[in-house]
Design a protein around this motif. Structure first.
Motif, short mmCIF file in Angstrom:
data_model
loop_
_atom_site.label_atom_id
_atom_site.label_comp_id
_atom_site.label_asym_id
_atom_site.label_seq_id
_atom_site.Cartn_x
_atom_site.Cartn_y
_atom_site.Cartn_z
N ALA A 1 33.52 43.33 -51.55
CA ALA A 1 32.94 44.58 -52.06
C ALA A 1 34.03 45.57 -52.42
O ALA A 1 33.94 46.27 -53.44
N GLY A 2 35.08 45.63 -51.61
CA GLY A 2 36.16 46.57 -51.87
C GLY A 2 36.92 46.26 -53.14
O GLY A 2 37.14 47.14 -53.99
N CYS B 1 28.89 54.22 -50.58
CA CYS B 1 29.04 52.94 -49.90
C CYS B 1 28.64 51.82 -50.86
O CYS B 1 27.90 52.04 -51.82
N GLY C 1 28.29 47.17 -51.17
CA GLY C 1 28.25 45.89 -50.48
C GLY C 1 27.33 45.92 -49.28
O GLY C 1 26.31 46.61 -49.26
N ASN D 1 28.31 41.20 -54.67
CA ASN D 1 29.07 42.44 -54.50
C ASN D 1 29.69 42.94 -55.81
O ASN D 1 30.05 44.11 -55.92
N THR E 1 34.90 46.66 -56.35
CA THR E 1 34.80 48.08 -56.67
C THR E 1 36.10 48.59 -57.28
O THR E 1 36.08 49.37 -58.25
N GLY F 1 29.58 46.77 -56.95
CA GLY F 1 30.78 47.58 -57.12
C GLY F 1 30.78 48.34 -58.43
O GLY F 1 31.14 49.53 -58.49
N ALA G 1 33.41 50.31 -48.08
CA ALA G 1 33.16 48.89 -48.35
C ALA G 1 33.52 48.09 -47.11
O ALA G 1 34.21 47.07 -47.17
#
Length: 436
Positions: free
Chosen positions: A12-13, A345, A347, A360, A16, A364, A97
């Motif tokens: 997810a991070g 926020c 994910g 994800n 994004t 993102g 994330a």
């Protein structure tokens, strides 16, 4: 251009970060934080070690991480080393994330027995997560019970059932490989409250069970619905149920040809962990029936021997001071990814633990669109420079992506024959590798 802080360096991070990079181009300013000195989150510590093809997605994240617009800031615990409020002073948008690293509690009598372990701990143990490296599960008994009917339960059952030679090519850590090689477990029972048509297991993972060297999957034919009922299922679930039908069709005469068995026990709701002196010895189960998609207890109970109990019933996001939290859902309280002004926020921290790794990516991109709607493209904050000053004032030992590459090189060099790497399982060794 705005300064963006992303908390968490898992799928997810980095999806994004990729979205932010594509939105703002070379002028983007993106810092990706992680509490560990190593990136990739779920890919490194959650995906099964014998699923290397899935772990290969980290190469995509590395491509994003190596650009000039994205910085990795590892070994920083948000909420301890730096607060959310402080990050909001530095960055125009802070995006959580953090995933869902904590087990949903097993709310059963006896659930606190010593040999009852959550999947986050068990998966972390065989994947070398520093928090769980010293777990040392007791594998000296004959019977393990896995509670849950999703892919995590399936992963745990498969790892417990494999022969040592089947881990060739995996990045399972040495301490787990040694313990599993000495394991006395003969039967792994997977408990599910509902039936075959309600499982969350995917076809690929179920199909692997037919090819294990020393374990055979078992399904009671009586638990299967009429085959014509499969027609209403979506294609993926239909394939999964077909695998279960294949398991049920394995002749009883060859069940004993392999020393281990993976038993699927459907319509079985665990009611209590039976134990003695704080150690589990069995699981008390109530037989269920399905009504309107729900598992309803029938009152019929029985016990299953259990020398080890693994709870694989879902995950929860870790709360962070100053961030609204939905305790019931186990995620941050949000509206389409928005938590508070400037705080978002993405994910599992947004949705709860659902979907695949690929889910994800659109998540993102969606949250970056919301950031643009809210703050536009003008920067109002000092960004990473502000954090760097704070880190220096607090003597925080920040790990950069170039440091991670040193850790990775050391892990690759330490790999046993046939393995891609040997992970460091404690933070001190990780940090030491960055000094070489």
């Amino acid at each position: 251009m705005p300064h963006i802080a992303i908390i968490g360096s898992g799928p997810a991070g980095y999806y994004t970060a990729e979205a932010a990079q594509k939105k703002w181009g070379e002028d983007a300013h993106i810092d990706v934080f992680d509490r560990l000195p190593v990136p990739y989150g779920l890919i490194r510590a959650g995906v099964a070690p014998d699923h290397q093809s899935i772990k290969a997605v980290s190469r995509r994240y590395e491509k994003t991480a190596l650009t000039d617009t994205v910085r990795f800031i590892g070994n920083i615990s948000v909420g301890t080393d730096v607060s959310i409020g402080e990050l909001q002073e530095f960055y125009d948008a802070v995006i959580l994330a953090t995933g869902a690293p904590n087990d949903r509690p097993l709310d059963l009598p006896g659930g606190d027995c010593a040999n009852v372990i959550g999947s986050a701990a068990m998966v972390g143990w065989y994947n070398g997560h520093p928090e769980f490296a010293e777990l040392d599960p007791d594998l000296s008994g004959r019977n393990a019970v896995v509670i849950g009917m999703g892919n995590v339960a399936l992963d745990v059952a498969r790892i417990l059932s494999k022969a040592p030679t089947e881990f060739e090519g995996s990045d399972i850590v040495a301490h787990a490989l040694t313990a599993l090689a000495d394991s006395s477990i003969e039967t792994v029972t997977i408990l599910g409250r509902r039936g075959p048509h309600q499982i969350m297991m995917t076809p690929k993972e179920l199909g692997e069970l037919m090819h294990l060297e020393q374990a055979i999957p078992r399904v009671d034919k009586r638990d299967l619905p009429p085959e014509d009922d499969d027609a209403i299922l979506e294609p993926g679930l239909r394939k999964s149920v077909n695998h279960l039908r294949s398991f049920a069709a394995i002749p009883e005469s060859i069940h004993g040809e392999k020393p281990r068995a993976i038993e699927f026990d459907f319509f079985a709701s665990p009611k209590a962990i039976v134990g003695s002196d704080g150690v589990a010895t069995a699981v008390e189960v109530e037989r269920t029936r399905i009504e309107a998609g729900r598992a309803i207890g029938t009152g019929e109970t029985y016990t299953i021997p259990a020398d080890l109990v693994l709870s694989c019933i879902g995950y929860r996001t870790s709360p962070i001071d100053g961030v609204p939290y939905d305790a019931r859902a186990g995620k941050f309280a949000n509206s389409d990814g928005r938590i508070l002004p400037g705080l978002y926020c993405v994910g599992w921290a947004r949705r709860g633990p659902s979907g695949t790794i690929g889910t994800n990516r659109p998540d993102g991109y969606d949250v970056i669109d919301r950031v643009v709607e809210d703050i536009g493209s003008a920067s109002r904050k000092q960004g990473g420079a502000g954090f760097d000053t704070l880190a220096a004032e607090r003597s925080l030992e920040v790990v950069r992506f170039s440091d991670w590459k040193k850790i990775e090189d050391a892990e690759l060099a330490a790999a046993r024959d046939g393995a891609p790497r040997e992970k460091f399982v404690d933070i001190e060794r990780m940090i030491a590798a960055t000094k070489d």
